[in-house]
Motif scaffolding. Structure first.
Motif, PDB file in Angstrom:
ATOM      1  N   VAL A   7       0.844  -1.207   0.000  1.00 43.64           N
ATOM      2  CA  VAL A   7       0.000   0.000   0.000  1.00 43.64           C
ATOM      3  C   VAL A   7       0.874   1.250   0.000  1.00 43.64           C
ATOM      4  O   VAL A   7       1.765   1.394   0.856  1.00 43.64           O
ATOM      5  CB  VAL A   7      -0.940  -0.006   1.235  1.00 43.64           C
ATOM      6  N   GLY A  10       3.822   5.469  -4.526  1.00 39.63           N
ATOM      7  CA  GLY A  10       4.355   6.742  -5.029  1.00 39.63           C
ATOM      8  C   GLY A  10       5.711   6.552  -5.679  1.00 39.63           C
ATOM      9  O   GLY A  10       6.012   5.494  -6.241  1.00 39.63           O
ATOM     10  N   GLY A  13       7.275   3.576  -3.594  1.00 43.81           N
ATOM     11  CA  GLY A  13       6.473   2.352  -3.468  1.00 43.81           C
ATOM     12  C   GLY A  13       6.252   1.641  -4.797  1.00 43.81           C
ATOM     13  O   GLY A  13       6.320   0.399  -4.853  1.00 43.81           O
ATOM     14  N   ASP A  31      -3.445   2.090  -3.680  1.00 46.66           N
ATOM     15  CA  ASP A  31      -3.069   3.484  -3.429  1.00 46.66           C
ATOM     16  C   ASP A  31      -4.358   4.286  -3.579  1.00 46.66           C
ATOM     17  O   ASP A  31      -5.273   3.877  -4.321  1.00 46.66           O
ATOM     18  CB  ASP A  31      -2.019   3.954  -4.461  1.00 46.66           C
ATOM     19  N   ILE A  32      -4.443   5.429  -2.905  1.00 42.84           N
ATOM     20  CA  ILE A  32      -5.639   6.254  -3.061  1.00 42.84           C
ATOM     21  C   ILE A  32      -5.681   6.895  -4.457  1.00 42.84           C
ATOM     22  O   ILE A  32      -6.721   7.399  -4.868  1.00 42.84           O
ATOM     23  CB  ILE A  32      -5.752   7.335  -1.948  1.00 42.84           C
ATOM     24  N   LEU A  65       4.245   5.055   2.782  1.00 41.50           N
ATOM     25  CA  LEU A  65       3.351   6.221   2.820  1.00 41.50           C
ATOM     26  C   LEU A  65       4.131   7.477   3.206  1.00 41.50           C
ATOM     27  O   LEU A  65       5.254   7.390   3.695  1.00 41.50           O
ATOM     28  CB  LEU A  65       2.223   5.939   3.819  1.00 41.50           C
ATOM     29  N   GLY A 121      16.942   6.315  -2.299  1.00 41.81           N
ATOM     30  CA  GLY A 121      16.155   7.147  -3.208  1.00 41.81           C
ATOM     31  C   GLY A 121      15.463   6.370  -4.302  1.00 41.81           C
ATOM     32  O   GLY A 121      15.432   5.137  -4.305  1.00 41.81           O
ATOM     33  N   LYS A 168      17.520   5.759  10.610  1.00 38.44           N
ATOM     34  CA  LYS A 168      17.280   6.600   9.420  1.00 38.44           C
ATOM     35  C   LYS A 168      17.460   8.084   9.754  1.00 38.44           C
ATOM     36  O   LYS A 168      18.110   8.835   9.015  1.00 38.44           O
ATOM     37  CB  LYS A 168      15.866   6.317   8.901  1.00 38.44           C
ATOM     38  N   PHE A 236      17.516  13.353  -4.105  1.00 37.16           N
ATOM     39  CA  PHE A 236      16.837  13.403  -2.813  1.00 37.16           C
ATOM     40  C   PHE A 236      16.394  14.854  -2.605  1.00 37.16           C
ATOM     41  O   PHE A 236      17.214  15.746  -2.375  1.00 37.16           O
ATOM     42  CB  PHE A 236      17.801  12.932  -1.721  1.00 37.16           C
ATOM     43  N   LYS A 243      11.962  17.287   6.045  1.00 37.85           N
ATOM     44  CA  LYS A 243      11.090  16.409   6.846  1.00 37.85           C
ATOM     45  C   LYS A 243      11.924  15.555   7.799  1.00 37.85           C
ATOM     46  O   LYS A 243      11.630  15.466   8.989  1.00 37.85           O
ATOM     47  CB  LYS A 243      10.283  15.512   5.895  1.00 37.85           C
TER      48      LYS A 243
HETATM   49  P1  NAD Z   1       5.068   9.803  -2.515  1.00 42.57           P
HETATM   50  O1  NAD Z   1       4.318  10.966  -1.997  1.00 42.57           O
HETATM   51  O2  NAD Z   1       5.569   9.804  -3.913  1.00 42.57           O
HETATM   52  O3  NAD Z   1       4.172   8.474  -2.335  1.00 42.57           O
HETATM   53  C1  NAD Z   1       3.278   8.244  -1.280  1.00 42.57           C
HETATM   54  C2  NAD Z   1       2.102   7.481  -1.855  1.00 42.57           C
HETATM   55  O4  NAD Z   1       1.219   7.141  -0.794  1.00 42.57           O
HETATM   56  C3  NAD Z   1       1.281   8.303  -2.859  1.00 42.57           C
HETATM   57  O5  NAD Z   1       1.129   7.561  -4.059  1.00 42.57           O
HETATM   58  C4  NAD Z   1      -0.062   8.512  -2.147  1.00 42.57           C
HETATM   59  O6  NAD Z   1      -1.151   8.569  -3.035  1.00 42.57           O
HETATM   60  C5  NAD Z   1      -0.108   7.282  -1.270  1.00 42.57           C
HETATM   61  N1  NAD Z   1      -1.014   7.385  -0.132  1.00 42.57           N
HETATM   62  C6  NAD Z   1      -1.141   8.413   0.754  1.00 42.57           C
HETATM   63  N2  NAD Z   1      -2.067   8.102   1.680  1.00 42.57           N
HETATM   64  C7  NAD Z   1      -2.523   6.859   1.378  1.00 42.57           C
HETATM   65  C8  NAD Z   1      -3.470   5.988   1.976  1.00 42.57           C
HETATM   66  N3  NAD Z   1      -4.143   6.330   3.076  1.00 42.57           N
HETATM   67  N4  NAD Z   1      -3.687   4.791   1.402  1.00 42.57           N
HETATM   68  C9  NAD Z   1      -3.020   4.434   0.281  1.00 42.57           C
HETATM   69  N5  NAD Z   1      -2.102   5.190  -0.325  1.00 42.57           N
HETATM   70  C10 NAD Z   1      -1.854   6.400   0.225  1.00 42.57           C
HETATM   71  O7  NAD Z   1       6.276   9.568  -1.483  1.00 42.57           O
HETATM   72  P2  NAD Z   1       7.628   8.747  -1.750  1.00 42.57           P
HETATM   73  O8  NAD Z   1       8.650   9.648  -2.317  1.00 42.57           O
HETATM   74  O9  NAD Z   1       7.284   7.466  -2.420  1.00 42.57           O
HETATM   75  O10 NAD Z   1       8.063   8.473  -0.238  1.00 42.57           O
HETATM   76  C11 NAD Z   1       7.391   7.523   0.571  1.00 42.57           C
HETATM   77  C12 NAD Z   1       8.106   7.444   1.907  1.00 42.57           C
HETATM   78  O11 NAD Z   1       9.468   7.062   1.683  1.00 42.57           O
HETATM   79  C13 NAD Z   1       8.148   8.776   2.667  1.00 42.57           C
HETATM   80  O12 NAD Z   1       7.990   8.510   4.036  1.00 42.57           O
HETATM   81  C14 NAD Z   1       9.545   9.319   2.358  1.00 42.57           C
HETATM   82  O13 NAD Z   1      10.031  10.161   3.379  1.00 42.57           O
HETATM   83  C15 NAD Z   1      10.334   8.026   2.264  1.00 42.57           C
HETATM   84  N6  NAD Z   1      11.547   8.094   1.427  1.00 42.57           N
HETATM   85  C16 NAD Z   1      11.517   8.717   0.215  1.00 42.57           C
HETATM   86  C17 NAD Z   1      12.663   8.768  -0.554  1.00 42.57           C
HETATM   87  C18 NAD Z   1      12.667   9.461  -1.905  1.00 42.57           C
HETATM   88  O14 NAD Z   1      13.764   9.696  -2.439  1.00 42.57           O
HETATM   89  N7  NAD Z   1      11.511   9.760  -2.495  1.00 42.57           N
HETATM   90  C19 NAD Z   1      13.843   8.169  -0.098  1.00 42.57           C
HETATM   91  C20 NAD Z   1      13.823   7.503   1.119  1.00 42.57           C
HETATM   92  C21 NAD Z   1      12.665   7.473   1.880  1.00 42.57           C
END
Ligand code: NAD
Length: 294
Positions: A7, A10, A13, A31-32, A65, A121, A168, A236, A243
């Motif tokens: 779930v 993004g 995920g 995903d929503i 998420l 990333g 982390k 990144f 955050k």
């Molecule tokens: P993102 O915003 O691209 O993805 C999050 C996803 O969650 C979105 O698709 C959103 O629609 C979905 N979502 C939100 N609420 C929901 C719910 N209730 N049910 C189902 N789906 C739901 O974020 P991301 O970049 O993929 O990052 C995800 C996590 O990983 C974050 O905590 C971020 O800090 C961490 N992270 C990100 C990176 C990066 O480089 N992007 C690196 C390391 C860690």
């Protein structure tokens, strides 16, 4: 091969779920945002109609998420995932969230629950080379390791619930301070008439060597793949670094740890984000330093 519910599809995920499919697992995704579900379903996953439906019947249930409130809501609140998961399921949250929420959800889940945030990333998520830092019971860690191996290369058991999140935020607090001072050094070098390449050639082989310098070098040239060579396209994003610095300061306050450089890095990244840097790679903070806006 395992049945997996996933779930949150993004930036991170979606490629992680695709790698689970590629490894031969049966993956139910939600995903929503419907287009996110469709994208991963096209790669061979099954589309679920809710978070609870993705969790039901799975051996392993994974969330990826944005933040703590989403994680709490998905597992314990409206999402109902902890209840929907079967008695033998192992639950994994890969999001980056605060230590307190990670511990709270683990304690209330009623099933083995591990925090397993990642670094590496989007590129690491796509290549299946993420680093996982895991908090939770050792026997559950042994079970999830082969699942995480389909998405990552380095998998470290850090301790009990919340230890993955602690690792982390400590890692990223170090990274933010190191990147900031590396950027400061390049700006100082510019003003002293020292070339970027000369500073790089010395520092990358000396005691100031770091990942921030040798992989994410904040000036274009010395490391051709670094975000500086593509106008600081992440990589990144600075908003994510901000955050993580906020989570580090929250944790430091909770336990009374002195983190003056971490606190200052938070202020600098807040200013960078406020001035339009949110979507830039975090190494783009060098532009703000160069302008002397500190
Ligand atoms: P993102 O915003 O691209 O993805 C999050 C996803 O969650 C979105 O698709 C959103 O629609 C979905 N979502 C939100 N609420 C929901 C719910 N209730 N049910 C189902 N789906 C739901 O974020 P991301 O970049 O993929 O990052 C995800 C996590 O990983 C974050 O905590 C971020 O800090 C961490 N992270 C990100 C990176 C990066 O480089 N992007 C690196 C390391 C860690």
């Amino acid at each position: 091969m395992a049945r997996i519910g996933f779930v949150g599809l993004g930036h991170m995920g979606a490629p992680m779920a695709r790698n689970l499919v590629k490894a031969g697992h049966s993956v139910a995704v939600f995903d929503i945002v419907q287009s996110a579900v469709d994208g991963v379903a096209a790669a061979g996953a099954t589309a679920a109609f809710s978070a609870a439906a993705a969790a039901k019947d799975a051996d392993f249930v994974i969330t990826m998420l944005p933040a703590g409130e989403h994680v709490r809501d998905a597992w314990l609140g409206q999402g109902g995932m902890a209840k929907a998961a079967g008695a033998g399921a192992t639950l994994i949250d890969c999001s980056t969230i605060d230590v307190g929420t990670a511990r709270e959800v683990a304690a209330a889940a009623g099933k083995p629950f591990l925090d397993a945030p990642v670094s590496g990333g989007v590129m690491g998520a796509e290549a299946g080379t993420l680093t996982f830092m895991v908090g939770g019971p050792a026997d559950a860690f042994a079970k999830i390791r082969p699942i995480l191996e389909a998405m990552g290369r380095t998998i470290v058991h850090c301790g009990d619930a919340g230890a993955g999140q602690a690792a982390k935020l400590c890692n990223n607090m170090m990274l933010a301070a190191i990147m900031t001072v590396t950027s400061e050094a390049f700006v100082l070098a510019e003003k002293l008439g020292l070339s970027h390449q000369a500073l790089f050639d010395v520092a990358s082989k000396s005691s100031a060597q770091s990942w921030a310098l040798t992989t994410y070098c904040p000036v274009p040239g010395p490391v051709p793949g670094s975000p500086a060579n593509r106008d600081y396209t992440p990589g990144f994003a600075a908003a994510l670094m901000l955050k993580d610095l906020g989570l580090a300061q929250m944790a430091a306050k909770d336990v009374g740890a002195a983190t003056p450089l971490g606190a200052h890095a938070l202020e600098l990244f807040r200013r960078f984000v406020d001035e339009g840097g949110a979507g830039k790679d975090f190494s783009g903070i060098i532009a703000m330093l160069r302008e002397g806006k500190v």
